[in-house]
Design a protein around this motif. Structure first.
Motif, mmCIF file in Angstrom:
data_model
loop_
_atom_site.group_PDB
_atom_site.id
_atom_site.type_symbol
_atom_site.label_atom_id
_atom_site.label_comp_id
_atom_site.label_asym_id
_atom_site.label_seq_id
_atom_site.Cartn_x
_atom_site.Cartn_y
_atom_site.Cartn_z
ATOM 1 N N GLN A 37 -9.416 -2.886 62.309
ATOM 2 C CA GLN A 37 -8.492 -2.996 61.187
ATOM 3 C C GLN A 37 -9.220 -3.323 59.888
ATOM 4 O O GLN A 37 -8.911 -2.761 58.837
ATOM 5 N N ASN B 250 -3.439 -2.925 57.438
ATOM 6 C CA ASN B 250 -2.779 -4.185 57.773
ATOM 7 C C ASN B 250 -2.107 -4.079 59.146
ATOM 8 O O ASN B 250 -2.152 -3.024 59.787
ATOM 9 N N ASP B 251 -1.470 -5.162 59.553
ATOM 10 C CA ASP B 251 -0.858 -5.203 60.872
ATOM 11 C C ASP B 251 0.237 -4.157 61.015
ATOM 12 O O ASP B 251 0.360 -3.510 62.061
#
Length: 512
Positions: free
Chosen positions: A79, A85-86
């Motif tokens: 990531q 991002n998540d």
């Protein structure tokens, strides 16, 4: 008194006996001029097992490894390197399931129309290339595109192989083979953790980070195996090159004796497609399968992260997944064997779904790392053995090669589209205990429990109706019973009734 699945009712047997001297009423014997006296059926079955199961299991191991290794790669700074991002990471998981689900039904129709040795091998080569390229991406858009294409290429393998195996084995033999094939998913989970830990040592080689090498190495391995698959994968029983004519004849006759009337071949007709679409078992089966398939993907994609958040770093977290998957493999094969031997696949599913539900209740309530790790083992019982058991159960209750191919593809694709849900329920902000993710998985297991109960109820009711003679057809030109003929159909021979009605034939018994 209920009869054994697949055995005719007394009324049907009496009909066959009463007309056995009349050729028009006999069920035709496949390849009647072939001498099969020298074929040992048990040796033949072992020969088929060795030629089919190991290689197909290897294909599924690589397939499941390729789709879920992103969970392992995430632990090695993927990531951060891709600047995502998540939420973007979760979307990259989600998009795979949409393409994967959409292309499963057409892929199964192509598999039936084409040779499995060509279709399955081609798919594997292509998804191996997609997997390799996934290790070369530099941004979020590239990752998203490769995950979509990976789903397109992998879509045909799991439903295709399950349908393909159902064309080789009797209904009472299919469950353990499906379990052995599916156990490759559990092996891939254990192997994936070990492999990711080993490949992480290549960090920096060729300017590539560890996560990229995970994708590249696994993708290249898939390409190599895909190439050899052109020569290893066998086609359907009536054309398989590793069998002689007598052996092919025995395979097809034993399938037809198990009420798989279409084993000798069937032409594509839209009627068979519509039979699948209009069959209530297809739609209930879709919900049954969803109850274990969504949890499967949630479990496999996030197990490394869950263990990581319980206090273990990247490599130890990957290694701690190994015994979990080893246990899942053993319980999957055990259930497959027992369900084949004793029948009652639906009851086995109910039992193990309940154990899995108990495991997720503990995961929701627990705030102790050791207890949560123990609950993970319980959770596997409600997921891994239930998946192949459900596939075998659905396959056992559908006759007609094209109808079965479409039904299996629809059931599996609906389960896989719900894999998109599993990709978004384990949010980083819920770490380390993930109450939302565990709660939603528990809800899906509840769907599985309810729909399995519904399926059992209606299958038992239909079997009772057939035993009473409510579904009996009118057989023979000289028989006149207009009410029964209008309700259940009128046929010149029992063979005609079998071919036309498939599993709706009055002598067919559903597996509970």
């Amino acid at each position: 008194m209920s009869s054994k699945p697949g055995s005719p009712t007394p009324s049907i047997r009496e009909k066959e006996d009463s007309v056995q001297t009349e050729d028009v009423h006999k069920v035709p014997l496949y390849n009647p001029d072939c001498d099969v006296s020298g074929v040992d059926e048990r040796k033949l079955l072992r020969k088929i097992d060795w030629r089919l199961i190991p290689w197909l299991s290897l294909l599924y191991l690589l397939s499941f490894l390729d789709r879920t290794s992103i969970g392992n790669a995430r632990l090695y700074h993927m990531q951060d390197d891709l600047h995502i991002n998540d939420q973007q990471y979760l979307l990259s998981l989600t998009i795979f399931f949409f393409s994967y689900a959409v292309f499963e039904v057409p892929s199964n129709v192509f598999l039936k129309r084409l040779r499995p040795s060509i279709w399955l091998s081609l798919l594997m080569l292509l998804w191996g290339i997609m997997m390799t390229v996934q290790g070369l991406v530099h941004n979020y858009g590239g990752l998203l595109g490769m995950r979509w294409m990976l789903g397109v290429m992998e879509a045909g393998l799991f439903p295709g192989v399950n349908y393909y195996l159902s064309c080789w084995y009797k209904r009472s033999e299919f469950g353990i083979r499906a379990a052995l094939f599916f156990s490759a998913a559990t092996v891939s989970g254990a192997f994936g953790g070990l492999l990711a830990a080993a490949i992480s040592n290549m960090d920096g080689i060729g300017g590539k980070p560890a996560w990229a090498w995970i994708f590249i190495i696994e993708g290249l391995a898939t390409v190599v195996v895909g190439f050899f698959s052109f020569y290893v994968i066998q086609d359907f029983p009536d054309t398989a090159k590793f069998l002689n004519e007598a052996e092919r004849t025995v395979v097809i006759r034993r399938l037809q004796g198990d009420d798989q009337f279409s084993a000798a071949g069937e032409k594509l007709r839209w009627k068979y497609i519509f039979q699948s679409l209009l069959d209530w078992k297809t739609w209930v089966g879709m919900v049954v399968y969803t109850g274990c398939d969504m949890p499967l993907y949630a479990f496999s994609l996030f197990l490394p992260s869950i263990i990581n958040q319980l206090g273990f770093k990247a490599t130890p977290a990957n290694l701690l997944t190994v015994p979990v998957y080893a246990f899942a493999c053993m319980i999957t094969c055990l259930v497959g064997y027992l369900a084949d031997r004793f029948g009652h696949r639906g009851y086995f599913s109910l039992c193990f779904l309940t154990i899995g539900a108990a495991g997720y209740i503990i995961l929701i309530a627990s705030r102790n790392a050791a207890l949560s790790y123990f609950a993970v083992y319980m959770a596997t019982c409600g997921i891994y053995p239930v998946v192949p058991n459900t596939i075998a159960w659905v396959s056992n209750n559908v006759e007609g090669s094209y109808k079965r191919s479409v039904t299996l593809a629809m059931v599996i694709s609906f389960g896989n589209i719900n894999g998109a849900v599993s990709s978004n329920v384990y949010r980083a902000r819920d770490a380390p205990w993930y109450p939302l993710g565990h709660g939603l998985v528990l809800m899906y297991i509840g769907f599985g429990l309810v729909s399995t109960t519904v399926m059992l109820f209606f299958l038992k009711r239909e079997n009772r109706r057939r035993e009473r003679g409510d579904r009996d057809e009118v057989i023979g030109e000289g028989v006149e019973d207009e009410i029964k003929a209008k309700k259940n159909g009128k046929y010149a021979t029992i063979s005609d009734a079998k071919r036309d009605k498939g599993d709706s034939w009055s002598g067919y018994r559903y597996t509970l």
